[in-house]
Each structure stands twice: as structure tokens, then as C-alpha cells.
Design a protein around this motif. Structure first.
Motif, PDB file in Angstrom:
ATOM      1  N   GLN A 121       0.851  -1.195   0.000  1.00 45.03           N
ATOM      2  CA  GLN A 121       0.000   0.000   0.000  1.00 45.03           C
ATOM      3  C   GLN A 121       0.883   1.241   0.000  1.00 45.03           C
ATOM      4  O   GLN A 121       1.981   1.224   0.554  1.00 45.03           O
ATOM      5  N   CYS A 148      -3.912  -1.337  -3.169  1.00 47.48           N
ATOM      6  CA  CYS A 148      -3.260  -2.446  -2.481  1.00 47.48           C
ATOM      7  C   CYS A 148      -2.878  -3.449  -3.559  1.00 47.48           C
ATOM      8  O   CYS A 148      -3.743  -3.902  -4.307  1.00 47.48           O
ATOM      9  N   CYS A 202      -5.406  -2.965   3.967  1.00 47.88           N
ATOM     10  CA  CYS A 202      -5.988  -4.043   3.178  1.00 47.88           C
ATOM     11  C   CYS A 202      -5.546  -5.374   3.798  1.00 47.88           C
ATOM     12  O   CYS A 202      -4.533  -5.449   4.517  1.00 47.88           O
ATOM     13  N   GLY A 223      -1.688  -5.507   4.448  1.00 45.03           N
ATOM     14  CA  GLY A 223      -0.852  -4.477   3.873  1.00 45.03           C
ATOM     15  C   GLY A 223      -0.255  -3.614   4.967  1.00 45.03           C
ATOM     16  O   GLY A 223      -0.675  -3.687   6.125  1.00 45.03           O
TER      17      GLY A 223
END
Lengths: 109, 117
Positions: A6, A22, A87, A101
């Protein structure tokens, strides 16, 4: 093993559209999920199964997926949307395990 | 509505074992998966592992040698043990309900665990 990437930060003015990406090789094979986390609070689910929005989450939050990238879109950003966004997906290449992420700090200017 | 509450010590000495419990209310633990996730101060989220009510588990490969997650259905609780704690294990530890081994919702409020002598 897979990773999810990310951008560290995204900045938008109120009323504009924020897009947080992402990326990862696991994403074509597994669903993605998005969480909002405000300082000192637990994460809150805002998108599940790439595009689904849980009840109680404003319609301005939406998700999309294309290949190895998923995107969280916040339309008409409000000051209260300033938060960290994470994410999440899964790596099933060997033993199944969860991936997060690194998180994106959304700043509302 | 489902609520989760973590409990356990806020301070653990290096080399000792962390024990945390998550109490679930508003839902039976005998459904879904249940999970532990942690977040070092100022950093991102790290998944620790899952447990199903039957007792089957799945752990983060990077922590697997030190982690045990167990469930007590009679108390509607599940627990985390993490051995050989070091300063790198200092974090806020969250418990969460995991749906379909996919997403986490809801989460507990989290509990800060500091590793220090």
C-alpha cells in the motif's frame, strides 16, 4: 510467500475522491478486505470480499479489484474519514495464512 | 451484538510467556473462526493465528514455533499463549471474529502488552 503493498499516505481535500491501492500477487486468487483504524481504536471493517460493504458503512466507501490490485475508493471524503486504512487478504500458496498491507494514512486537508 | 474483550497482563518480562484471554459475548463461540492480531506501537497489523471452535488452528508461519491458541467453549472464551517474549513482541493485541477464514469483524478494543524487565 506473498506480500501486500500500500502507499504510505494519501491526501485529499474534503469533498474530493480518495483512492487507496493495495497490490499483491495473492489478490487474483483471494478476496481482499479493507479496514479503517482511527487513533487509539480497533480497526473497523469497511469492505469485504473485494466490493461488499457491511451494514452501517456509508455508501461513499466502495471497493474494486483488477488483477493484482484492489482499490478502496472514498467518494466525497469527509473530515471524519481521516484514518489509517489497511488491506487484508490471504496467502494460500503453501499453508493458508492471513496477509495485511502496511497501511495507508489518509489525510483530509 | 457481538462484543469481544481481551484480558491479561499489561507487562511481561523478557523470555517469559504471554497469556491473554478473549471473552465473547452476544454470540456463541461455537461458530465462526476466532483470531488474534497484534499491532506494535506506531506500526501495522500482524495476524497471529486462528482457532475454530472444534480446536483446529492455523498460525502465522513467522510465529508458529511460539504460539498456541486454545478455546474454552464452556466459558465462551479463547486464549493466546506466546512464549519467549522479547521487546519485539511489545504491541497492542486484538482478538477478533473471523468469518469464513476471511475477514475480521468485530474486533476487541485491544490490550497493550509491554515486554520489559
Amino acid at each position: 510467500s506473498y506480500e501486500l503493498t500500500q502507499p504510505p499516505s494519501v491526501s485529499v481535500s474534503p469533498g474530493q475522491t480518495a483512492r487507496i491501492t493495495c497490490s499483491g500477487d495473492a489478490l487474483p486468487k483471494q478476496y481482499a478486505y479493507w479496514y479503517q483504524q482511527k487513533p487509539g481504536q480497533a480497526p473497523v471493517l469497511v469492505i469485504y470480499k473485494d466490493t461488499e460493504r457491511p451494514s452501517g458503512i456509508p455508501e461513499r466507501f466502495s471497493g474494486s479489484s483488477s488483477g493484482t490490485t484492489v482499490t478502496l475508493t472514498i467518494s466525497g471524503v469527509q473530515a471524519e474519514d481521516e484514518a489509517d486504512y489497511y488491506c487484508q487478504s490471504a496467502d494460500s500458496s503453501d499453508t493458508f495464512h492471513v496477509l495485511f498491507g502496511g497501511g495507508t494514512k489518509l489525510t483530509v486537508l | 451484538q457481538v462484543q469481544l474483550q481481551e484480558s491479561g497482563p499489561g507487562l511481561v518480562k523478557p523470555s517469559e510467556t504471554l497469556s491473554l484471554t478473549c471473552t465473547v459475548s452476544g454470540d456463541s463461540i461455537s461458530s465462526y473462526y476466532w483470531s488474534w492480531i497484534r499491532q506494535p506501537p506506531g506500526k501495522g497489523l500482524e495476524w497471529i493465528g486462528y482457532i475454530y471452535y472444534s480446536g483446529s488452528t492455523n498460525y502465522n508461519p513467522s510465529l508458529k514455533s511460539r504460539v498456541t491458541i486454545s478455546v474454552d467453549t464452556s466459558k465462551n472464551q479463547f486464549s493466546l499463549k506466546l512464549t519467549s517474549m522479547t521487546a519485539a513482541d511489545t504491541a497492542v493485541y486484538f482478538c477478533a471474529r473471523a468469518k469464513e477464514m476471511g475477514w475480521f469483524d468485530p474486533w476487541g478494543q485491544g490490550t497493550l502488552v509491554t515486554v520489559s524487565s
